[in-house]
Scaffold this motif. Structure first.
Motif, PDB file in Angstrom:
ATOM      1  N   ALA A  63       0.828  -1.220   0.000  1.00  0.00           N
ATOM      2  CA  ALA A  63       0.000   0.000   0.000  1.00  0.00           C
ATOM      3  C   ALA A  63       0.854   1.258   0.000  1.00  0.00           C
ATOM      4  N   ASP A  64       2.092   1.102   0.443  1.00  0.00           N
ATOM      5  CA  ASP A  64       3.011   2.231   0.558  1.00  0.00           C
ATOM      6  C   ASP A  64       4.031   2.262  -0.580  1.00  0.00           C
ATOM      7  N   ASP A  65       3.848   1.409  -1.560  1.00  0.00           N
ATOM      8  CA  ASP A  65       4.844   1.282  -2.632  1.00  0.00           C
ATOM      9  C   ASP A  65       4.314   1.902  -3.930  1.00  0.00           C
ATOM     10  N   PRO A  66       4.771   3.115  -4.254  1.00  0.00           N
ATOM     11  CA  PRO A  66       4.250   3.795  -5.444  1.00  0.00           C
ATOM     12  C   PRO A  66       4.527   3.052  -6.749  1.00  0.00           C
ATOM     13  N   ARG A  67       5.452   2.095  -6.743  1.00  0.00           N
ATOM     14  CA  ARG A  67       5.767   1.369  -7.976  1.00  0.00           C
ATOM     15  C   ARG A  67       4.621   0.453  -8.390  1.00  0.00           C
ATOM     16  N   ILE A  68       3.906  -0.109  -7.426  1.00  0.00           N
ATOM     17  CA  ILE A  68       2.881  -1.103  -7.784  1.00  0.00           C
ATOM     18  C   ILE A  68       1.505  -0.884  -7.163  1.00  0.00           C
ATOM     19  N   VAL A  69       1.396   0.058  -6.218  1.00  0.00           N
ATOM     20  CA  VAL A  69       0.124   0.165  -5.479  1.00  0.00           C
ATOM     21  C   VAL A  69      -1.079   0.379  -6.398  1.00  0.00           C
ATOM     22  N   ASP A  70      -0.894   1.130  -7.488  1.00  0.00           N
ATOM     23  CA  ASP A  70      -2.032   1.420  -8.373  1.00  0.00           C
ATOM     24  C   ASP A  70      -2.615   0.153  -8.999  1.00  0.00           C
ATOM     25  N   GLN A  71      -1.783  -0.864  -9.157  1.00  0.00           N
ATOM     26  CA  GLN A  71      -2.278  -2.102  -9.765  1.00  0.00           C
ATOM     27  C   GLN A  71      -3.241  -2.856  -8.850  1.00  0.00           C
ATOM     28  N   PHE A  72      -3.260  -2.456  -7.574  1.00  0.00           N
ATOM     29  CA  PHE A  72      -4.158  -3.111  -6.623  1.00  0.00           C
ATOM     30  C   PHE A  72      -5.398  -2.264  -6.334  1.00  0.00           C
ATOM     31  N   ALA A  73      -5.555  -1.157  -7.104  1.00  0.00           N
ATOM     32  CA  ALA A  73      -6.645  -0.213  -6.828  1.00  0.00           C
ATOM     33  C   ALA A  73      -8.023  -0.882  -6.875  1.00  0.00           C
ATOM     34  N   GLU A  74      -8.205  -1.816  -7.808  1.00  0.00           N
ATOM     35  CA  GLU A  74      -9.520  -2.459  -7.975  1.00  0.00           C
ATOM     36  C   GLU A  74      -9.584  -3.817  -7.275  1.00  0.00           C
ATOM     37  N   ALA A  75      -8.506  -4.207  -6.635  1.00  0.00           N
ATOM     38  CA  ALA A  75      -8.456  -5.568  -6.064  1.00  0.00           C
ATOM     39  C   ALA A  75      -9.308  -5.679  -4.796  1.00  0.00           C
ATOM     40  N   PRO A  76     -10.015  -6.806  -4.661  1.00  0.00           N
ATOM     41  CA  PRO A  76     -10.772  -7.039  -3.415  1.00  0.00           C
ATOM     42  C   PRO A  76      -9.781  -7.422  -2.306  1.00  0.00           C
ATOM     43  N   ILE A  77      -9.399  -6.442  -1.497  1.00  0.00           N
ATOM     44  CA  ILE A  77      -8.280  -6.636  -0.567  1.00  0.00           C
ATOM     45  C   ILE A  77      -8.553  -7.713   0.495  1.00  0.00           C
ATOM     46  N   ASP A  78      -9.794  -7.786   0.985  1.00  0.00           N
ATOM     47  CA  ASP A  78     -10.084  -8.815   1.997  1.00  0.00           C
ATOM     48  C   ASP A  78      -9.896 -10.213   1.416  1.00  0.00           C
ATOM     49  N   ARG A  79     -10.388 -10.378   0.183  1.00  0.00           N
ATOM     50  CA  ARG A  79     -10.217 -11.687  -0.470  1.00  0.00           C
ATOM     51  C   ARG A  79      -8.736 -11.969  -0.714  1.00  0.00           C
ATOM     52  N   LEU A  80      -8.013 -10.948  -1.213  1.00  0.00           N
ATOM     53  CA  LEU A  80      -6.586 -11.114  -1.490  1.00  0.00           C
ATOM     54  C   LEU A  80      -5.845 -11.539  -0.215  1.00  0.00           C
ATOM     55  N   GLU A  81      -6.169 -10.901   0.888  1.00  0.00           N
ATOM     56  CA  GLU A  81      -5.519 -11.239   2.160  1.00  0.00           C
ATOM     57  C   GLU A  81      -5.802 -12.696   2.540  1.00  0.00           C
ATOM     58  N   GLU A  82      -7.054 -13.085   2.384  1.00  0.00           N
ATOM     59  CA  GLU A  82      -7.439 -14.461   2.738  1.00  0.00           C
ATOM     60  C   GLU A  82      -6.711 -15.488   1.852  1.00  0.00           C
ATOM     61  N   LYS A  83      -6.695 -15.212   0.541  1.00  0.00           N
ATOM     62  CA  LYS A  83      -6.079 -16.181  -0.388  1.00  0.00           C
ATOM     63  C   LYS A  83      -4.562 -16.228  -0.213  1.00  0.00           C
ATOM     64  N   LEU A  84      -3.961 -15.081   0.074  1.00  0.00           N
ATOM     65  CA  LEU A  84      -2.507 -15.086   0.304  1.00  0.00           C
ATOM     66  C   LEU A  84      -2.179 -15.889   1.567  1.00  0.00           C
ATOM     67  N   ASN A  85      -3.008 -15.740   2.585  1.00  0.00           N
ATOM     68  CA  ASN A  85      -2.816 -16.522   3.807  1.00  0.00           C
ATOM     69  C   ASN A  85      -2.893 -18.011   3.522  1.00  0.00           C
ATOM     70  N   GLU A  86      -3.903 -18.407   2.767  1.00  0.00           N
ATOM     71  CA  GLU A  86      -4.073 -19.830   2.446  1.00  0.00           C
ATOM     72  C   GLU A  86      -2.877 -20.331   1.648  1.00  0.00           C
ATOM     73  N   MET A  87      -2.491 -19.522   0.665  1.00  0.00           N
ATOM     74  CA  MET A  87      -1.430 -19.950  -0.239  1.00  0.00           C
ATOM     75  C   MET A  87      -0.099 -20.141   0.492  1.00  0.00           C
ATOM     76  N   VAL A  88       0.261 -19.146   1.290  1.00  0.00           N
ATOM     77  CA  VAL A  88       1.539 -19.243   2.008  1.00  0.00           C
ATOM     78  C   VAL A  88       1.489 -20.419   2.982  1.00  0.00           C
ATOM     79  N   CYS A  89       0.342 -20.616   3.621  1.00  0.00           N
ATOM     80  CA  CYS A  89       0.190 -21.749   4.544  1.00  0.00           C
ATOM     81  C   CYS A  89       0.419 -23.073   3.797  1.00  0.00           C
ATOM     82  N   VAL A  90      -0.204 -23.217   2.619  1.00  0.00           N
ATOM     83  CA  VAL A  90      -0.079 -24.470   1.849  1.00  0.00           C
ATOM     84  C   VAL A  90       1.369 -24.702   1.405  1.00  0.00           C
TER      85      VAL A  90
END
Ligand code: HEM
Length: 155
Positions: A63-90
């Protein structure tokens, strides 16, 4: 220096796996990954709680990275957080199930460049530093994520 070494390693791995991957298959649902042999990485990351804390920090760094933050503007952040958690866990060998889309499907059409990928890896390293994750543990996680390079970066 501490940050350069794992980054370099993941880039080399990404290059190798990216070149080796066949990018003409149809997108498959789910995450095509080789299950971790054991839960060593999962435990080293502090299990579910440690991973949750890492992913939260990671999203703040992005969120603090001007190089890529705009690419996440439309992303469903709650879902992204959940899926990243699952993925790293797996991929760490934890007792989890990944319920998100394949890396190819989710990143297709987003025109993600190598520079974007590298920025995201740097952000993850920053988050891991903040969470006090040891260097060797960082390298193991980065190596397991590097295999997705070919499915994420647009070519
Ligand atoms: C190793 C690198 C990466 C991993 C492991 C990763 C993983 C993921 C995961 C698990 C999701 C959620 C999937 C779902 O909702 O089913 C996701 C979504 C997303 N990723 Fe990545 N990603 C990576 C790199 C990147 C990069 C470099 C960018 C762009 C700079 C990016 C942009 C996005 C966006 C915008 C979404 C939300 C898509 C949507 O729902 O509209 N990702 N990623």
């Amino acid at each position: 220096m501490l940050r350069t070494t794992p980054l370099l390693m993941v880039l080399i791995l990404a290059l190798i796996t990216g070149c080796a991957s066949t990018s003409h298959e149809p997108p498959a649902p789910g995450l095509a990954i080789t299950p971790a042999a054991d839960d060593t990485l999962y435990r080293a990351l502090g299990q579910r709680e440690g991973i949750q804390s890492l992913i939260r920090s990671f999203l703040y760094v992005i969120a603090d990275d001007p190089r890529i933050v705009d690419q996440f503007a439309e992303a469903p952040i709650d879902r992204l957080e959940e899926k990243l958690n699952e993925m790293v866990c797996v991929i760490a060998g934890g007792p989890c199930h990944y319920s998100g889309d394949s890396m190819r499907r989710v990143h297709r059409g987003k025109h993600i460049s190598n520079a974007d990928f590298n920025a995201l890896v740097e952000d993850l390293i920053k988050a891991m530093d903040r969470e006090g994750i040891p260097f060797t543990v960082q390298n193991t996680l980065l190596a397991r994520l590097a295999v997705f390079h070919g499915d994420i970066v647009h070519r």
